[in-house]
Design a protein around this motif. Structure first.
Motif, short mmCIF file in Angstrom:
data_model
loop_
_atom_site.label_atom_id
_atom_site.label_comp_id
_atom_site.label_asym_id
_atom_site.label_seq_id
_atom_site.Cartn_x
_atom_site.Cartn_y
_atom_site.Cartn_z
N TYR A 65 -26.22 -34.27 -8.60
CA TYR A 65 -25.95 -33.65 -9.89
C TYR A 65 -24.51 -33.15 -9.95
CZ TYR A 65 -25.35 -29.77 -13.08
OH TYR A 65 -24.84 -28.91 -14.00
N SER A 66 -23.87 -33.45 -11.06
CA SER A 66 -22.58 -32.85 -11.39
C SER A 66 -22.52 -32.77 -12.91
CB SER A 66 -21.42 -33.69 -10.86
OG SER A 66 -20.20 -33.11 -11.26
N SER A 67 -22.11 -31.62 -13.41
CA SER A 67 -22.05 -31.44 -14.87
C SER A 67 -20.86 -32.18 -15.49
CB SER A 67 -21.96 -29.95 -15.22
OG SER A 67 -20.80 -29.40 -14.63
N SER A 68 -19.90 -32.58 -14.66
CA SER A 68 -18.75 -33.33 -15.17
C SER A 68 -18.70 -34.70 -14.49
CB SER A 68 -17.46 -32.56 -14.88
OG SER A 68 -17.27 -32.45 -13.48
N GLU A 69 -17.81 -35.53 -14.94
CA GLU A 69 -17.67 -36.88 -14.38
C GLU A 69 -16.97 -36.81 -13.02
OE1 GLU A 69 -18.59 -39.93 -15.56
OE2 GLU A 69 -19.65 -38.99 -17.22
N SER A 70 -17.46 -35.98 -12.15
CA SER A 70 -16.85 -35.76 -10.84
C SER A 70 -17.49 -36.64 -9.77
CB SER A 70 -17.01 -34.29 -10.45
OG SER A 70 -16.66 -34.09 -9.11
N TYR A 71 -16.66 -37.12 -8.88
CA TYR A 71 -17.15 -37.89 -7.74
C TYR A 71 -17.06 -37.07 -6.46
CZ TYR A 71 -17.03 -41.81 -10.91
OH TYR A 71 -17.25 -42.63 -11.97
N TYR A 72 -16.82 -35.77 -6.59
CA TYR A 72 -16.64 -34.91 -5.42
C TYR A 72 -17.84 -34.98 -4.47
CZ TYR A 72 -16.02 -30.84 -2.50
OH TYR A 72 -15.91 -30.02 -1.41
N LEU A 73 -19.05 -34.82 -4.99
CA LEU A 73 -20.22 -34.84 -4.10
C LEU A 73 -20.44 -36.22 -3.48
CD1 LEU A 73 -22.99 -32.53 -5.58
CD2 LEU A 73 -21.76 -32.32 -3.42
N ARG A 74 -20.13 -37.26 -4.21
CA ARG A 74 -20.22 -38.59 -3.61
C ARG A 74 -19.31 -38.66 -2.39
NH1 ARG A 74 -18.09 -43.98 -6.43
NH2 ARG A 74 -16.18 -43.00 -5.75
N GLU A 75 -18.10 -38.15 -2.52
CA GLU A 75 -17.15 -38.15 -1.41
C GLU A 75 -17.61 -37.24 -0.28
OE1 GLU A 75 -14.68 -40.39 -1.30
OE2 GLU A 75 -15.52 -41.05 -3.20
N VAL A 76 -18.23 -36.11 -0.62
CA VAL A 76 -18.79 -35.22 0.41
C VAL A 76 -19.84 -35.96 1.22
CG1 VAL A 76 -20.29 -33.19 0.76
CG2 VAL A 76 -18.28 -33.01 -0.72
N PHE A 77 -20.77 -36.62 0.54
CA PHE A 77 -21.84 -37.34 1.24
C PHE A 77 -21.28 -38.49 2.09
CE2 PHE A 77 -24.79 -36.00 -2.43
CZ PHE A 77 -24.98 -34.76 -1.85
N LEU A 78 -20.28 -39.18 1.57
CA LEU A 78 -19.67 -40.26 2.35
C LEU A 78 -18.98 -39.71 3.60
CD1 LEU A 78 -18.25 -42.49 -0.52
CD2 LEU A 78 -20.14 -43.05 1.03
N GLN A 89 -24.23 -46.94 -3.59
CA GLN A 89 -25.62 -46.47 -3.63
C GLN A 89 -25.73 -45.02 -4.09
OE1 GLN A 89 -26.16 -46.23 0.98
NE2 GLN A 89 -28.08 -45.50 0.13
N ILE A 90 -24.59 -44.34 -4.25
CA ILE A 90 -24.58 -42.92 -4.61
C ILE A 90 -24.26 -42.79 -6.09
CG2 ILE A 90 -23.61 -40.67 -4.11
CD1 ILE A 90 -22.80 -41.78 -1.35
N SER A 91 -25.18 -42.17 -6.86
CA SER A 91 -25.03 -42.08 -8.32
C SER A 91 -25.10 -40.64 -8.81
CB SER A 91 -26.14 -42.87 -9.01
OG SER A 91 -26.06 -44.23 -8.67
N ARG A 92 -24.23 -40.34 -9.77
CA ARG A 92 -24.23 -39.03 -10.40
C ARG A 92 -25.24 -39.01 -11.54
NH1 ARG A 92 -22.45 -36.04 -14.66
NH2 ARG A 92 -21.82 -37.85 -15.84
N VAL A 93 -25.93 -37.88 -11.68
CA VAL A 93 -26.77 -37.63 -12.85
C VAL A 93 -26.25 -36.36 -13.52
CG1 VAL A 93 -28.79 -38.85 -11.95
CG2 VAL A 93 -28.52 -36.41 -11.50
N SER A 94 -26.60 -36.18 -14.79
CA SER A 94 -25.98 -35.10 -15.56
C SER A 94 -26.76 -33.79 -15.55
CB SER A 94 -25.74 -35.57 -16.99
OG SER A 94 -26.97 -35.97 -17.57
N SER A 95 -27.91 -33.75 -14.87
CA SER A 95 -28.64 -32.48 -14.78
C SER A 95 -29.49 -32.45 -13.51
CB SER A 95 -29.54 -32.26 -16.00
OG SER A 95 -30.65 -33.14 -15.96
#
Length: 164
Positions: A65-78, A89-95
């Protein structure tokens, strides 16, 4: 933070080297510490287990989850799970609700901080939370960051309370 215009922030802390550089001018009080856990649908074959290897999710969608179009958590997980996850394989959702609904319906998996698992279990009975067995950086903390030279009496009172 670089311009010293932030009094304080409450933020996730993942124990990554880039965070140390970003938070260099700040002091940190850890409010809750633990590790990231894997959330899967109770209908997933993985739900029969109490723990799982990241190898077992390499072909599954990982939702964050990220409220903005951020890829920060994707990069954290990577960074945290280097070599186990692929960017595609890592996708952002809006809530948070969307992430939890997709995980509960077995349309992906998610990472959940262990300090909040009891609350997550109560809110999401269709999700099973598993320990990650790999020897990777699973660390998670909820952190209070503040400027140590800030003279605001209300902030200093709050800091004193938090340090207890």
């Amino acid at each position: 933070m670089k311009r010293n215009n932030l009094d304080f922030a409450v933020t996730p802390y993942y124990n990554l080297s880039r965070e140390s550089a970003d938070f260099k001018a700040m002091e940190i009080i850890k409010l809750a510490e633990g590790e990231l856990m894997l959330g899967v649908s109770v209908n997933s074959p993985l739900a029969r287990k109490d723990s799982a290897s990241l190898d077992e999710i390499k072909h599954m969608k990982v939702l964050y989850y990220s409220s903005s179009e951020s890829y920060y958590l994707r990069e954290v997980f990577l960074d945290k799970f280097d070599g186990f996850l692929a960017p595609e394989q890592i996708s952002r959702v809006s809530s948070l609700e969307q992430r939890d609904m997709l995980v509960a319906s077995n349309n992906g998996v998610g990472f959940y901080p262990s300090p909040f698992i009891n609350k997550e279990r109560a809110q999401n009975p269709m999700i099973k939370f598993l320990r990650i067995t790999n020897n990777v950086n699973k660390y998670y903390a909820s952190a209070f960051l503040y400027q140590p030279n800030n003279k605001n009496p209300s902030l200093n009172s709050l800091i004193s309370e938090l340090k207890g």
